[in-house]
Design an enzyme around this catalytic site. Structure first.
Site, PDB file in Angstrom:
ATOM      1  N   ASP A  71       0.463  -0.324 -41.820  1.00 13.85           N
ATOM      2  CA  ASP A  71       0.606  -1.727 -42.206  1.00 13.85           C
ATOM      3  C   ASP A  71       0.477  -2.656 -41.016  1.00 13.85           C
ATOM      4  O   ASP A  71       0.706  -2.250 -39.872  1.00 13.85           O
ATOM      5  CB  ASP A  71       1.974  -1.942 -42.858  1.00 13.85           C
ATOM      6  N   GLU A  72       0.190  -3.910 -41.319  1.00 15.49           N
ATOM      7  CA  GLU A  72       0.243  -5.015 -40.361  1.00 15.49           C
ATOM      8  C   GLU A  72      -0.381  -4.697 -39.006  1.00 15.49           C
ATOM      9  O   GLU A  72       0.264  -4.866 -37.964  1.00 15.49           O
ATOM     10  CB  GLU A  72       1.711  -5.428 -40.153  1.00 15.49           C
ATOM     11  N   VAL A  73      -1.621  -4.210 -39.009  1.00 20.56           N
ATOM     12  CA  VAL A  73      -2.275  -3.935 -37.733  1.00 20.56           C
ATOM     13  C   VAL A  73      -2.873  -5.233 -37.203  1.00 20.56           C
ATOM     14  O   VAL A  73      -3.699  -5.863 -37.854  1.00 20.56           O
ATOM     15  CB  VAL A  73      -3.390  -2.871 -37.861  1.00 20.56           C
TER      16      VAL A  73
END
Lengths: 392, 388
Positions: free
Chosen positions: B205-207
């Protein structure tokens, strides 16, 4: 090396000097809490005018102590001159919405001391329960507590709280909130509360204290006589907030009384009628009083040394209220932006910290009437399982 | 199947796991009368969970949680028939997992040397959970959320560049070096043997792409691979490699929704965890519509506290309220209540998570028509007292 601390010989003692000794009194609104702390190579000295100042200084001293990687305790050379900005720094706990066992209250008093709070505002009874064991009216808690055996504060409990607080320089101000917020008083004091009506028939539901009967004032006198003796602080909090007029309006006897007194349809006048008599009773018992802001807002005739507790928060309207209260010459306590029971996600301590109590339009004499404030932890969603992490 | 009659009550289940659930229910049937006698009413109960995956996420990276907290929480989960502990064990802030192959990870990445989970600690959690019928699914979230990994593993994270020079700060795991995949191969070999559950959560997630965008080697790689300026392709390239690695150890994979949203090639058994609150019903349709299994967390981020009875909004969620066929709806295998740790540690974990999570527990176990809030309120207040 240059940046290493230079170790002096180990300091062994903190000398505490109190110019007005005496450990048997109770702290008051006028108590002097200033202190001076001096830590140097040769000595450590704490000087205060009163024991209360010494307590504050000891707390600060305990915060100055550090521990290095080897486990050695140390303290830096320091000169501190300290005194509180506001003399009334309080915390409200609500033991009616949920009973709080004695240990929860005592633990809270400890943490209050760590944070130099000096007033414990004990909102002890309210609609949901009446845990205060009255010697004059034992039925009040027998019938009104959540459980008359396990969810009450005995006389011993109350004494324990007051003494535990006193030893930490904390005043205990009890609040017996009337005429609203009194449903739990009803079962133990038949005839005290107003029976509500539906058309011409009692509905079985009760409302605020019935202000038209002499028996009400006899009861109130006796109860507050007891409360005045039990709680040594000069001040009592008398409540007076959120009085719902619907029940009064529905009651035919009260409607008749309104006509008799020429109050018209203005039930604020009836509320004031009650409050005025209550204030007179409490005054005659030699106590001062604090009331919630509605009592001021509804034009009750107050003694000049009344303290008004500002709690209504609506887009910073409380600042206007602070201005109004102090302009009228009354002392003010601020709680509106500090309802800590209203939790929210994230670092909400920042909003509480940013509050500037004197940020309202007024002359210096007005601002001087703001004696402090109180953080409130109302109990609708709070009991011993979550009190401490929610409050601190 | 629970039958309570005189003289003997009988609990029948096809597996021990059912027996555990039945024992929990049985314990709830017992009550005390005014004289202190324990009673149970004649009852006949046939019970089974609506959803198979009923989880709680704990975050031990934002704040370390001592073993005791985790175990107490497993007890509470069992009281509420939860059966998955999603252990979000490491993240940016700290790396408390003591790795056998890579001890430096926690040596350098944990908050301090005593704020770690030793192999014994991990075994204790797994066994304590097992005895309560709770699966432990560990999450080793990459390539983002990995700042703490870089402390103990040199040359794992991407060096960020500023004006042609390394800036000194690091970004997500570096997807272009072979050494990254050598490391992950070895690391997940350990994880696969330490954690017995069939599934491992790989995060994803959320890279944040800014660091990758600044790095010349990464930019070069993008060109070579023909990804042009679409960094989601690079992210997917990385994730696909990790999925392959984990798959080779015969483990199933769970991922956060971005991995699906950015069109990585998932394995057929990959489970997608839907967490973004905005329009999650639509996301559930997409995920299940593409044939993937889904787990719902979006409406159940319990770290988002608010004043009042917020349990009601968690209770009122209907997971299958999304456009889709019967077949699609079957692919939603359950959900997880998440308690992210930014503002949570051992001093406030239990009162913050419970009994709010109980609302989620009932939603995931009970039938879809058990929705009456007043009735739930009564039972929840009793249940809370039981849990205390």
């Amino acid at each position: 090396a240059e940046n290493e601390p230079s170790w002096e010989k180990p300091c062994a003692e903190l000398l505490v000097y109190v110019s007005t000794p005496g450990c048997n009194e109770f702290p008051s609104l006028d108590s002097k809490e200033s202190y001076k702390l001096s830590v140097s190579k040769g000595s450590m000295l704490l000087w205060a005018e009163t024991v209360w100042g010494a307590l504050r200084g000891l707390e600060t001293f305990s915060q100055l102590i550090g521990r290095d990687e080897n486990g050695t305790y140390y303290i830096n050379e320091t000169e501190i001159v300290d005194f509180p900005r506001f003399p009334h720094r309080g915390l409200l706990l609500d033991t009616s919405r949920h009973y709080l066992p004695l240990r929860a209250i005592l633990e809270t008093l400890d943490v209050m001391a760590y944070n130099k709070f000096n007033v414990f505002h004990w909102h002890i009874v309210d609609d949901p329960s009446f845990p205060y064991e009255s010697s004059t009216f034992p039925e009040l808690s027998r019938k009104g507590a959540f459980n008359a055996m396990t969810h009450v504060y005995t006389a011993g409990d109350v004494r324990a709280v007051i003494e535990y607080a006193r030893l930490r320089g904390i005043r205990v101000i009890a609040e017996f909130d009337t005429p609203g917020h009194t449903l739990s008083w009803g079962p133990g004091a038949p005839g005290l509360l107003t029976p509500c009506y539906v058309a011409t028939v009692p509905s079985g539901i009760y409302g605020p204290i019935n202000p038209i009967f002499n028996s009400t004032y006899q009861f109130v006198t006796s109860l507050f006589q007891e409360v005045s003796t039990v709680f040594p602080d000069f001040f009592l909090h008398l409540g007076g907030d959120e009085v719902d007029f619907t029940c009064w309006r529905s009651n035919p006897e009260i409607r008749a009384f309104m006509v008799e007194m020429g109050f018209g349809d203005d039930y604020k006048k009836l509320e004031s009628f009650y409050i005025q008599r209550l204030l007179d009773i409490v005054s005659s018992l030699g106590k001062g009083y604090i009331v919630w802001q509605e009592v001021f807002d509804n034009d009750v005739k107050l003694r000049p040394d009344t303290i008004i507790h500002v709690w209504k928060e609506n887009a910073m309207q409380y600042l206007k209220e602070m201005a109004n209260v102090t302009r009228a010459g009354y002392r003010a306590l601020l709680s509106a932006p500090w309802y800590l029971n209203r939790i929210s996600y994230g670092q909400d301590w920042i909003e509480a910290y940013k509050v500037e109590p004197l940020y309202f339009e007024g002359v210096p004499e007005q601002k001087a009437l703001v004696i402090g404030g109180e953080a409130c932890m109302w109990g609708e969603y709070v009991d011993v399982t979550n009190l401490t992490p929610r409050l601190w | 199947h629970l039958t309570v009659i005189e003289p003997v009550a009988v609990l029948k289940a096809s597996e021990v796991w059912g027996a555990l659930r039945g024992l929990e229910t049985f314990s709830q049937l017992v009550y005390e009368d005014d004289y202190g006698s324990f009673l149970v009413n004649e009852s006949e109960i046939n019970d089974f969970p609506r959803f198979a995956h009923r989880g709680v996420l704990l975050d031990t990276s934002r704040h370390y949680l001592p073993l005791k907290s985790i175990l107490t929480n497993l007890d509470a989960m069992a009281f509420n028939k939860f059966n998955v502990l999603h252990w979000h064990i490491v993240d940016d802030q700290s790396f408390p997992y003591q790795s056998i192959y890579f001890p430096e990870l926690s040596d350098k990445g944990a908050y301090s040397s005593n704020l770690v989970y030793t192999p014994t600690d991990v075994r204790v959690v797994i066994e304590y959970a097992r005895l309560r019928g709770i699966r432990v699914i560990p999450e080793f979230d990459t390539p983002g959320h990995t700042q703490s990994w870089g402390k103990g593993q040199k040359d794992l994270l991407t060096p960020c560049y500023n004006g042609g020079q390394p800036s000194g700060s690091f970004g997500p795991v570096n997807p272009v070096w072979n050494t990254t995949y050598d490391f992950m191969t070895k690391f997940f070999k350990e994880i696969s043997s330490v954690f017995p559950d069939e599934f491992i959560h790989l995060g994803g997630d959320e890279v944040n792409f800014s660091c990758w965008k600044s790095n010349p080697e990464v930019k070069e790689f993008m060109k070579k691979q023909g990804f042009r300026t679409d960094y989601t392709k690079l992210e997917s390239y990385y994730v696909q490699n990790i999925l392959d690695i984990v798959s080779s150890y015969n483990k199933g994979q769970m991922v956060w929704q971005e991995v699906f949203d950015h069109r990585a090639q998932l394995k057929p058994e990959t489970v997608v965890q839907v967490w973004k609150a905005s329009n999650y019903a639509h996301e559930l349709s997409s995920v299940t519509g593409a044939g993937f299994t889904a787990v719902l967390s979006a409406p159940w981020y319990l770290d988002y506290i608010s004043y009042g009875q917020d349990w009601k909004k968690y209770y009122s969620v209907e997971p299958l309220n999304f456009p889709g066929s019967e077949k699609q709806k079957k692919l939603l295998i359950g959900g997880e209540a998440c308690l992210w740790g930014e503002f949570v540690d051992a001093t406030n974990l239990t009162p913050r998570l419970w009994p709010r999570a109980s609302a989620v527990g009932e939603r995931l176990w009970s039938s879809s028509n058990v929705t009456n809030l007043q009735d739930a309120y009564k039972r929840l207040t009793n249940h809370r007292c039981r849990m205390l």
